[in-house]
Design a protein around this motif. Structure first.
Motif, PDB file in Angstrom:
ATOM      1  N   UNK A 199     -13.691   2.760  77.465  1.00  0.00           N
ATOM      2  CA  UNK A 199     -14.594   2.600  78.595  1.00  0.00           C
ATOM      3  C   UNK A 199     -16.052   2.641  78.126  1.00  0.00           C
ATOM      4  N   UNK A 200     -16.940   2.379  79.071  1.00  0.00           N
ATOM      5  CA  UNK A 200     -18.372   2.498  78.798  1.00  0.00           C
ATOM      6  C   UNK A 200     -18.708   3.968  78.574  1.00  0.00           C
ATOM      7  N   UNK A 201     -19.607   4.247  77.650  1.00  0.00           N
ATOM      8  CA  UNK A 201     -19.955   5.629  77.344  1.00  0.00           C
ATOM      9  C   UNK A 201     -20.512   6.315  78.589  1.00  0.00           C
ATOM     10  N   UNK A 202     -20.020   7.529  78.928  1.00  0.00           N
ATOM     11  CA  UNK A 202     -20.461   8.234  80.147  1.00  0.00           C
ATOM     12  C   UNK A 202     -21.821   8.891  79.956  1.00  0.00           C
ATOM     13  N   UNK A 203     -22.878   8.093  79.918  1.00  0.00           N
ATOM     14  CA  UNK A 203     -24.219   8.614  79.646  1.00  0.00           C
ATOM     15  C   UNK A 203     -24.713   9.551  80.745  1.00  0.00           C
ATOM     16  N   UNK A 204     -24.334   9.287  81.990  1.00  0.00           N
ATOM     17  CA  UNK A 204     -24.761  10.161  83.080  1.00  0.00           C
ATOM     18  C   UNK A 204     -24.203  11.560  82.894  1.00  0.00           C
TER      19      UNK A 204
END
Length: 342
Positions: A145-150
């Protein structure tokens, strides 16, 4: 045989070396500057830079004796390093934290906190040495998945509150996490062989995380390509081991699980088993299994007076040379992964 790409050289110098068939450190260092100029047609400055970089490559793996290790005179590059997980309870369970010198696998079902534990390690590795960090950044390779930056920014806010005022004066923790996205096996190999070694040689990072290793190897091969998949897995595993040994850093690989069809036998007592089979298992130095339980506890993250229910999870040491087969309980809240004291 020396890999020319491992040297920080200008493409012009690399091309001249290949044309002159000087592909080993022994050949380069045994030639005089005049001989090197005659064979490569490089300038004096380029030759001096070449000799300097080659000498650094040859001496980057120091030697020692058993007596030196016993007397505490072992070179720092050969000492086992540990990084904190950001939680004292889990650090005590892991005998100081995650070790360098091999591949540590974090395996578990979905929603057990594998990614969050890895992000917490990426923050903890930036701590000073006296705080059980390595005073450097981390590389985080995402393959699913997209990196969970939040979520990372949320964890950084709580992580900084636990640090001394001297540490919080350093540049922001998020600035030292290098994020890569690899959608296929070739992209992952390109990252491991080209980009990560540059960051390691410059001491910008001292932790490599691959999340996850199974995503690129479970669905990309058919049943008739088992041998091919095993070969590619071994090649990747050896590259990661090489990075870990050369630079004395921890390498973390996240793995998925498969249903255990032989649970009732003596072969395995768990409901699930790590994916990728024995080929990958033989490449792993330490294996940590994360699981969810049916238990919940009241937990407060300190941001409000209300308490919320947190699912209790378990961290099990399946195998590791420095850990007994034991279990640790933890929860996940807004702060991150927090162990539960016994």
């Amino acid at each position: 045989m020396m890999e020319l790409q491992a040297l920080e050289l200008h493409p012009k110098i690399l091309g001249a070396l290949k044309k002159a068939k000087l592909c080993s450190a022994q050949k380069i260092l045994t030639l005089s500057e005049a001989d090197l100029h005659r064979q490569t047609k490089l300038s004096s400055n380029d030759i001096q830079h070449l000799l300097k970089e080659t000498a650094k490559y040859v001496t980057q793996s120091p030697m020692t004796t058993a007596l030196d290790i016993h007397e505490g005179l072992c070179p720092s590059a050969l000492k086992v390093q540990r990084i904190s997980t950001g939680c004292k309870v889990i650090d005590e369970f892991l005998r100081g934290g995650v070790r360098s010198g091999g591949i540590t696998e974090i395996v578990g079902e979905s929603a057990t906190g594998k990614t969050q534990l890895c992000m917490q390690l990426c923050l903890a590795v930036q701590l000073p040495l006296d705080m059980n960090g390595l005073n450097a950044g981390a590389v985080y390779i995402c393959t699913e998945d997209v990196f969970p930056s939040k979520r990372l920014h949320q964890m950084i806010q709580h992580f900084e509150k636990k640090l001394d005022s001297n540490v919080t004066k350093n540049p922001r923790l998020g600035d030292h996490i290098f994020i890569e996205h690899a959608s296929d096996k070739e992209g992952l190999l390109q990252c491991v062989t080209k980009r990560i070694p540059i960051l390691l040689r410059r001491n910008l990072v001292k932790l490599v995380v691959v999340d996850s290793i199974a995503a690129l190897f479970r669905g990309e091969y058919g049943l008739e390509e088992t041998a091919k998949r095993a070969y590619h897995l071994r090649s990747l595993g050896l590259l990661l081991h090489k990075l870990s040994q050369q630079h004395n850093i921890p390498v973390i690989c996240v793995n998925q699980v498969s249903a255990n069809m032989r649970r009732d036998s003596d072969f395995c007592r768990y409901d699930v088993i790590p994916a990728l089979g024995l080929t990958w298992s033989n490449l792993v130095t330490s294996r940590l299994l994360l699981s969810r339980t049916s238990m919940t506890i009241d937990s407060s993250d300190g941001t409000s007076s209300t308490q919320s229910k947190c699912v209790v999870r378990t961290l099990q040491a399946i195998f590791a040379s420095y850990l007994p087969k034991d279990i640790c309980y933890y929860v996940i809240n807004s702060h991150g992964v927090q162990g539960l004291a016994a």
